[in-house]
Design an enzyme around this catalytic site. Structure first.
Site, PDB file in Angstrom:
ATOM      1  N   ASN A   8       0.861  -1.178   0.000  1.00 42.04           N
ATOM      2  CA  ASN A   8       0.000   0.000   0.000  1.00 42.04           C
ATOM      3  C   ASN A   8       0.904   1.236   0.000  1.00 42.04           C
ATOM      4  O   ASN A   8       1.481   1.591   1.031  1.00 42.04           O
ATOM      5  CB  ASN A   8      -0.887  -0.037   1.261  1.00 42.04           C
ATOM      6  CG  ASN A   8      -1.782   1.182   1.362  1.00 42.04           C
ATOM      7  OD1 ASN A   8      -1.833   2.006   0.446  1.00 42.04           O
ATOM      8  ND2 ASN A   8      -2.494   1.299   2.472  1.00 42.04           N
ATOM      9  N   LYS A  10       0.077   4.224  -0.407  1.00 42.83           N
ATOM     10  CA  LYS A  10      -0.645   5.392   0.140  1.00 42.83           C
ATOM     11  C   LYS A  10      -0.453   6.605  -0.768  1.00 42.83           C
ATOM     12  O   LYS A  10      -0.412   6.447  -1.985  1.00 42.83           O
ATOM     13  CB  LYS A  10      -0.207   5.650   1.587  1.00 42.83           C
ATOM     14  CG  LYS A  10      -0.312   4.379   2.436  1.00 42.83           C
ATOM     15  CD  LYS A  10      -0.302   4.623   3.907  1.00 42.83           C
ATOM     16  CE  LYS A  10      -0.433   3.290   4.637  1.00 42.83           C
ATOM     17  NZ  LYS A  10      -0.515   3.389   6.065  1.00 42.83           N
ATOM     18  N   HIS A  86      -9.822   0.670   4.474  1.00 44.90           N
ATOM     19  CA  HIS A  86      -8.588   0.922   5.237  1.00 44.90           C
ATOM     20  C   HIS A  86      -8.916   1.894   6.377  1.00 44.90           C
ATOM     21  O   HIS A  86      -9.742   2.782   6.216  1.00 44.90           O
ATOM     22  CB  HIS A  86      -7.522   1.511   4.309  1.00 44.90           C
ATOM     23  CG  HIS A  86      -6.177   1.567   4.962  1.00 44.90           C
ATOM     24  ND1 HIS A  86      -5.835   2.572   5.838  1.00 44.90           N
ATOM     25  CD2 HIS A  86      -5.101   0.737   4.901  1.00 44.90           C
ATOM     26  CE1 HIS A  86      -4.598   2.347   6.274  1.00 44.90           C
ATOM     27  NE2 HIS A  86      -4.136   1.244   5.718  1.00 44.90           N
ATOM     28  N   GLU A  88      -7.433   4.391   7.453  1.00 46.23           N
ATOM     29  CA  GLU A  88      -7.269   5.817   7.113  1.00 46.23           C
ATOM     30  C   GLU A  88      -8.499   6.322   6.363  1.00 46.23           C
ATOM     31  O   GLU A  88      -8.885   7.484   6.491  1.00 46.23           O
ATOM     32  CB  GLU A  88      -5.976   6.013   6.302  1.00 46.23           C
ATOM     33  CG  GLU A  88      -4.746   5.904   7.203  1.00 46.23           C
ATOM     34  CD  GLU A  88      -3.480   5.388   6.544  1.00 46.23           C
ATOM     35  OE1 GLU A  88      -3.384   5.422   5.311  1.00 46.23           O
ATOM     36  OE2 GLU A  88      -2.586   4.931   7.291  1.00 46.23           O
ATOM     37  N   GLU A 154      -5.714  -5.526  10.320  1.00 44.47           N
ATOM     38  CA  GLU A 154      -4.781  -4.435  10.582  1.00 44.47           C
ATOM     39  C   GLU A 154      -5.176  -3.730  11.876  1.00 44.47           C
ATOM     40  O   GLU A 154      -6.056  -2.855  11.861  1.00 44.47           O
ATOM     41  CB  GLU A 154      -4.832  -3.414   9.443  1.00 44.47           C
ATOM     42  CG  GLU A 154      -4.372  -3.931   8.110  1.00 44.47           C
ATOM     43  CD  GLU A 154      -3.739  -2.817   7.290  1.00 44.47           C
ATOM     44  OE1 GLU A 154      -2.556  -2.955   6.962  1.00 44.47           O
ATOM     45  OE2 GLU A 154      -4.412  -1.817   7.011  1.00 44.47           O
ATOM     46  N   GLY A 160       1.812   2.204  10.926  1.00 43.62           N
ATOM     47  CA  GLY A 160       2.763   3.315  10.867  1.00 43.62           C
ATOM     48  C   GLY A 160       3.399   3.654  12.201  1.00 43.62           C
ATOM     49  O   GLY A 160       4.029   4.701  12.344  1.00 43.62           O
ATOM     50  N   SER A 195       2.868  -2.083  10.430  1.00 44.16           N
ATOM     51  CA  SER A 195       4.299  -2.077  10.784  1.00 44.16           C
ATOM     52  C   SER A 195       5.039  -3.353  10.406  1.00 44.16           C
ATOM     53  O   SER A 195       5.950  -3.802  11.123  1.00 44.16           O
ATOM     54  CB  SER A 195       4.486  -1.770  12.283  1.00 44.16           C
ATOM     55  OG  SER A 195       4.058  -0.462  12.557  1.00 44.16           O
ATOM     56  N   GLY A 216       2.724  -1.150   4.372  1.00 45.09           N
ATOM     57  CA  GLY A 216       2.644   0.274   4.048  1.00 45.09           C
ATOM     58  C   GLY A 216       4.034   0.848   3.858  1.00 45.09           C
ATOM     59  O   GLY A 216       4.708   0.581   2.853  1.00 45.09           O
ATOM     60  N   GLY A 217       4.492   1.627   4.845  1.00 46.18           N
ATOM     61  CA  GLY A 217       5.745   2.380   4.746  1.00 46.18           C
ATOM     62  C   GLY A 217       6.927   1.592   4.192  1.00 46.18           C
ATOM     63  O   GLY A 217       7.697   2.120   3.377  1.00 46.18           O
TER      64      GLY A 217
END
Ligand code: PGA
Length: 233
Positions: A8, A10, A86, A88, A154, A160, A195, A216-217
């Site tokens: 993802n 983002k 998600h 977010e 999640e 994050g 994470s 993600g990140g």
């Protein structure tokens, strides 16, 4: 079977970075990976080497909905997957379970496989409410219409933050989700997200009932993603 990795991205990366992302992946030996970039970057990433998914979509096929992109249009662009619900989207853009239900339904109608994100926040985890939250969010899955579902567990507090639940806590939730969806006779893949990185991916993916991860990140750098893939392939 190799684990499924969903990246993802983002609202990150520039056009040049996306073009490079594609080049790096196409030169690698990856398999079973879905990349979900910003909508504007979708056409630049399409490839027959890996799958591409959207991070969102709108549930009405066409019409006066300024600023939206429908699942119908996404399918027409060659997109076969979409992240739905998600945290977010739920928390920043106020998406509720009713809207998420409509999005799931539209995905199915347009032959897009949804990757539904569910999970508890910190207070819910501390109050031992995780399974209640999972039940509430799964209630909105239109079971009768699905042949196959991807669910990403999640925990919101793990996204994050660098924090993750213990392996047994992750395993407990993944097993629970599989159990109730298998009872409905659905072929379900269950992923963990929050994470995930190069140091924990192997342990997470080795858990019973873990079919892969949503990253993600740590997926913003394609080389990092390939390194993570190599840990679990
Ligand atoms: P993270 O994000 O890996 O940066 O925690 C996961 C996600 O939001 O899907």
């Amino acid at each position: 079977m190799s684990k499924l990795l969903v990246a993802n991205l983002k609202m990150n990366l520039t056009k040049d970075e996306i073009i490079n992302y594609k080049k790096v992946l196409e030169e690698s030996n990856i398999d079973n990976i879905i990349i979900c970039p910003s909508s504007i970057h979708l056409p630049f990433l399409l490839s027959d080497k890996y799958e591409v998914g959207s991070q969102n979509g709108y549930f009405i096929n066409k019409g006066a909905y300024t600023g939206e992109i429908s699942f119908y249009q996404l399918k027409d662009m060659g997109i076969n997957y979409s992240i739905i619900g998600h945290s977010e989207r739920r928390n920043i853009f106020n998406e509720n379970n009713g809207l998420i239900f409509n999005k799931l339904k539209s995905c199915i109608e347009n032959n897009i496989l949804p990757i539904l994100c569910i999970g508890e926040n910190k207070e819910e985890r501390l109050g031992s409410k995780t399974i209640d939250v999972i039940n509430e969010e799964l209630k909105y899955i239109p079971y009768d219409m699905f042949n196959e579902i991807i669910i990403a567990y999640e925990p919101i507090w793990a996204i994050g933050t660098g924090l993750i639940p213990t392996m047994s806590e992750i395993s407990e939730v993944l097993t629970y989700i599989k159990k109730i969806l298998n009872e409905k006779e659905k072929s379900v893949k269950v992923l963990y997200g929050g994470s995930v990185n190069i140091s924990n991916i192997k342990e997470i993916c080795s858990l019973d009932n873990c079919d892969g991860v949503l990253i993600g990140g740590a997926s913003n750098d394609p080389n990092n993603l390939i390194n993570m893939y190599n840990e679990v392939k």
